[in-house]
Design a protein around this motif. Structure first.
Motif, PDB file in Angstrom:
ATOM      1  N   TYR A 219     -30.332 -24.087 -19.975  1.00 60.03           N
ATOM      2  CA  TYR A 219     -30.920 -23.768 -18.672  1.00 60.03           C
ATOM      3  C   TYR A 219     -30.067 -24.333 -17.549  1.00 60.03           C
ATOM      4  O   TYR A 219     -30.546 -25.128 -16.736  1.00 60.03           O
ATOM      5  CB  TYR A 219     -32.342 -24.306 -18.612  1.00 60.03           C
ATOM      6  CG  TYR A 219     -33.275 -23.574 -17.659  1.00 60.03           C
ATOM      7  CD1 TYR A 219     -32.841 -22.538 -16.850  1.00 60.03           C
ATOM      8  CD2 TYR A 219     -34.623 -23.935 -17.577  1.00 60.03           C
ATOM      9  CE1 TYR A 219     -33.706 -21.881 -15.999  1.00 60.03           C
ATOM     10  CE2 TYR A 219     -35.501 -23.280 -16.727  1.00 60.03           C
ATOM     11  CZ  TYR A 219     -35.037 -22.257 -15.930  1.00 60.03           C
ATOM     12  OH  TYR A 219     -35.901 -21.606 -15.083  1.00 60.03           O
ATOM     13  N   LEU A 296     -33.834 -18.738 -24.511  1.00 58.27           N
ATOM     14  CA  LEU A 296     -34.185 -19.262 -23.195  1.00 58.27           C
ATOM     15  C   LEU A 296     -35.108 -18.265 -22.507  1.00 58.27           C
ATOM     16  O   LEU A 296     -36.246 -18.588 -22.185  1.00 58.27           O
ATOM     17  CB  LEU A 296     -32.944 -19.515 -22.335  1.00 58.27           C
ATOM     18  CG  LEU A 296     -33.231 -19.923 -20.878  1.00 58.27           C
ATOM     19  CD1 LEU A 296     -34.029 -21.215 -20.816  1.00 58.27           C
ATOM     20  CD2 LEU A 296     -31.959 -20.016 -20.063  1.00 58.27           C
ATOM     21  N   GLN A 377     -36.627 -15.261 -15.120  1.00 56.23           N
ATOM     22  CA  GLN A 377     -36.056 -16.125 -16.152  1.00 56.23           C
ATOM     23  C   GLN A 377     -36.915 -17.375 -16.337  1.00 56.23           C
ATOM     24  O   GLN A 377     -37.189 -17.794 -17.469  1.00 56.23           O
ATOM     25  CB  GLN A 377     -34.629 -16.516 -15.765  1.00 56.23           C
ATOM     26  CG  GLN A 377     -33.932 -17.437 -16.766  1.00 56.23           C
ATOM     27  CD  GLN A 377     -32.633 -17.986 -16.209  1.00 56.23           C
ATOM     28  OE1 GLN A 377     -32.581 -18.458 -15.070  1.00 56.23           O
ATOM     29  NE2 GLN A 377     -31.571 -17.922 -17.001  1.00 56.23           N
ATOM     30  N   ALA A 381     -38.783 -18.652 -19.652  1.00 60.46           N
ATOM     31  CA  ALA A 381     -38.387 -19.939 -20.221  1.00 60.46           C
ATOM     32  C   ALA A 381     -39.608 -20.823 -20.478  1.00 60.46           C
ATOM     33  O   ALA A 381     -39.692 -21.517 -21.492  1.00 60.46           O
ATOM     34  CB  ALA A 381     -37.401 -20.639 -19.287  1.00 60.46           C
ATOM     35  N   VAL A 400     -32.285 -30.142 -15.183  1.00 63.76           N
ATOM     36  CA  VAL A 400     -32.998 -29.204 -16.048  1.00 63.76           C
ATOM     37  C   VAL A 400     -34.502 -29.433 -15.940  1.00 63.76           C
ATOM     38  O   VAL A 400     -35.283 -28.478 -15.957  1.00 63.76           O
ATOM     39  CB  VAL A 400     -32.507 -29.338 -17.504  1.00 63.76           C
ATOM     40  CG1 VAL A 400     -33.333 -28.454 -18.434  1.00 63.76           C
ATOM     41  CG2 VAL A 400     -31.031 -28.960 -17.595  1.00 63.76           C
ATOM     42  N   ARG A 403     -35.800 -27.517 -13.062  1.00 61.13           N
ATOM     43  CA  ARG A 403     -35.926 -26.071 -13.301  1.00 61.13           C
ATOM     44  C   ARG A 403     -37.167 -25.767 -14.135  1.00 61.13           C
ATOM     45  O   ARG A 403     -37.870 -24.781 -13.876  1.00 61.13           O
ATOM     46  CB  ARG A 403     -34.660 -25.557 -13.988  1.00 61.13           C
ATOM     47  CG  ARG A 403     -33.448 -25.634 -13.100  1.00 61.13           C
ATOM     48  CD  ARG A 403     -32.212 -24.971 -13.655  1.00 61.13           C
ATOM     49  NE  ARG A 403     -31.110 -25.285 -12.750  1.00 61.13           N
ATOM     50  CZ  ARG A 403     -30.176 -26.195 -12.989  1.00 61.13           C
ATOM     51  NH1 ARG A 403     -30.168 -26.841 -14.134  1.00 61.13           N
ATOM     52  NH2 ARG A 403     -29.233 -26.447 -12.106  1.00 61.13           N
TER      53      ARG A 403
END
Length: 513
Positions: A219, A296, A377, A381, A400, A403
């Motif tokens: 990611y 992912l 995305q 994820a 990460v 995110r």
């Protein structure tokens, strides 16, 4: 350290005044990470050189940036010093170093004296080379490695003699998938069979050199794994390697493996290929089996690989890609609006590589598309990993983790809105691409430093999301900027035209970095 080290015929030349004091001052500053003093002791010139096993840095400005970002040098002591005096204002110093961690290295410095300067009696380093004992196992690049780790049982396959660095998302029999996360690896089951891609490569004669590092759950685009460190970038020392297929890319760039098996969701093949001067392909979405691949975002995840040669890139495609009729590519269309998203040096390098390309006027809504891509995305994820991460976000590195925290907040309504935008974008992209091959930069800049990585991420995603949204194949071809840094020229075409793009790359070896 003796004051006389060099001969001129039968006469020993005395070491010039102040040289040894400047040398000692340099060593003291190095061990205390006194960046200001180190900068002052290197000649402020665009021709000043500093090299090591990771590559050559040219120019005082670039050397200073490298030094400021590295966080200090390994602790050591000087055990031997030899001086060869060239003349009163020039001398070569070769020092044998002994590292606290063990092993010996060499430091070679060319010193010059500027009689106008007062500091350090005018002495400065104009060129330096450092060698240190390499670790037997570089955990920034590899999770595990062998010689090889897994051998092919095919002696005469299409890829016999080739070695593969497998991104730590693919199942390799006898090993768990670590996905760049120590916490995930600790509880991950050992795979009892290879992923489909790994099995196919082994059947074709390639061996598995090892399992290469990735960023956590793939990611990211930087390659800066918070737990294992960033793999080095041998083509751009002091700069990031690009992610998330960073370990595979570095292994290939360093010659540890000939094929870097990775994935590309939002640019994770094209970006490290561009940053490290490699050829790379993101395949058409679904063209190559993802069986045994840790996901992912399944709607965007694709298989990809990187090589140092366009011909090997094509040979791997002959093994992994489905058969399809070949089509000649007579014309490449350069998209000025997309080239304009890149820095001037990258834009120039891409344009120079395609002097005969036909310009294509196209003004896509990239800000809207990038945001929809990021949202879509993220939602996927979290669907893939949220149940496990809900109580383990603190195990992730800061970037990460941020995110995934954003991903956790995406609602179904927001995801649906993003899907609607992406559907319209996909239709437009497919219409514009048609039977053309389009060209634009693989990434918006050369490899940035770690401190600069966040600044270029959005512009790079504006470029890379185009292939991701439409499920297109994309090939990154290495080019070189005027300052000698690698960059990437990206070619895209309609779904299923992977082999056509590989053929174009194989006909263009002259533009490689």
């Amino acid at each position: 350290m003796t004051p006389r080290q060099a001969r001129d015929g039968a006469q020993l030349k005395p070491v010039p005044h102040g040289l040894l004091q400047a040398f000692r001052a340099y060593e003291s500053a190095l061990m205390s990470d006194d960046v200001a003093a180190l900068d002052a002791l290197f000649a402020d010139s665009p021709t000043t050189l500093r090299g090591d096993a990771a590559g050559l840095i040219v120019g005082h400005e670039q050397i200073a940036a490298f030094r400021a970002a590295r966080g200090g040098a390994p602790k050591r002591r000087i055990v031997q010093t030899h001086v060869q005096v060239i003349d009163e204002d020039h001398a070569l110093i070769v020092a044998v170093t002994e590292l606290d961690r063990g092993g010996r290295g060499l430091q070679t410095q060319l010193w010059a004296r500027d009689p106008v300067r007062i500091e350090y009696a005018g002495w400065q380093v104009t060129a330096a080379h450092v060698s240190a004992p390499e670790p037997a196992f570089d955990s920034r690049i590899w999770r595990t490695v062998g010689d090889p780790l897994i051998s092919s049982h095919t002696a005469d396959g299409a890829l016999s003699g080739e070695t593969v660095a497998v991104k730590d998302l693919y199942a390799v029999a006898g090993f768990a998938v670590g996905a760049g996360s120590p916490a995930w690896l600790e509880q991950a089951p050992v795979a009892d069979s290879h992923s489909a891609v790994v099995a196919t490569l082994l059947d074709a004669g390639a061996s598995v050199r090892g399992i290469a590092r990735t960023e956590e759950f793939a990611y990211s685009l930087s390659g800066l794994n918070a737990h294992y460190g960033a793999p080095p970038n041998p083509k751009a020392p002091g700069r990031i390697p690009g992610g998330s297929s960073s370990g595979s890319a570095t292994a290939v760039a360093l010659g540890h493996a000939s094929i870097g098996l990775g994935t590309d969701t939002g640019g994770s093949i094209r970006v490290p290929a561009a940053y490290q001067g490699l050829y790379g392909i993101r395949t058409t979405h679904g063209a190559v089996s993802r069986e045994g691949l840790h996901p992912l975002a399944k709607a965007f995840d694709t298989v990809g690989w990187m090589t140092r040669s366009p011909f090997l890139l094509q040979a791997v495609g002959d093994v992994l890609l489905p058969d399809s009729p070949a089509a000649d590519v007579d014309e490449i269309h350069l998209v000025p609006s997309l080239v304009g998203l890149a820095s001037d040096d990258v834009a120039t390098a891409v344009g120079d590589a395609l002097p005969d390309a036909k310009p294509l006027a196209w003004a896509p809504s990239l800000d809207e598309w990038r945001q929809a891509f990021v949202t879509g995305q993220a939602y996927q994820a979290w669907q893939a990993h949220g149940a496990w991460l809900e109580t383990r976000l603190d195990t992730l590195g800061e970037a990460v983790r941020g995110r995934f925290e954003m991903a956790r907040s995406v609602t179904r309504e927001q995801a649906a809105e993003a899907r609607a935008v992406l559907a319209q974008a996909r239709a437009e992209i497919l219409d514009v691409v048609g039977d053309r091959v389009l060209a634009f930069p693989s990434a918006s800049s050369v490899a940035p430093t770690a401190a600069e990585a966040a600044e270029v991420r959005d512009d790079t995603l504006r470029l890379t999301c185009i292939a991701g949204i439409a499920g297109l194949p994309a090939v990154s071809i290495p080019v070189r900027t005027a300052t000698g840094l690698p960059a990437g020229l990206c070619l895209i075409a309609a779904p299923g035209r992977d082999r056509d793009l590989l053929a174009v790359a194989a006909r263009r070896p002259a533009v490689q970095a």
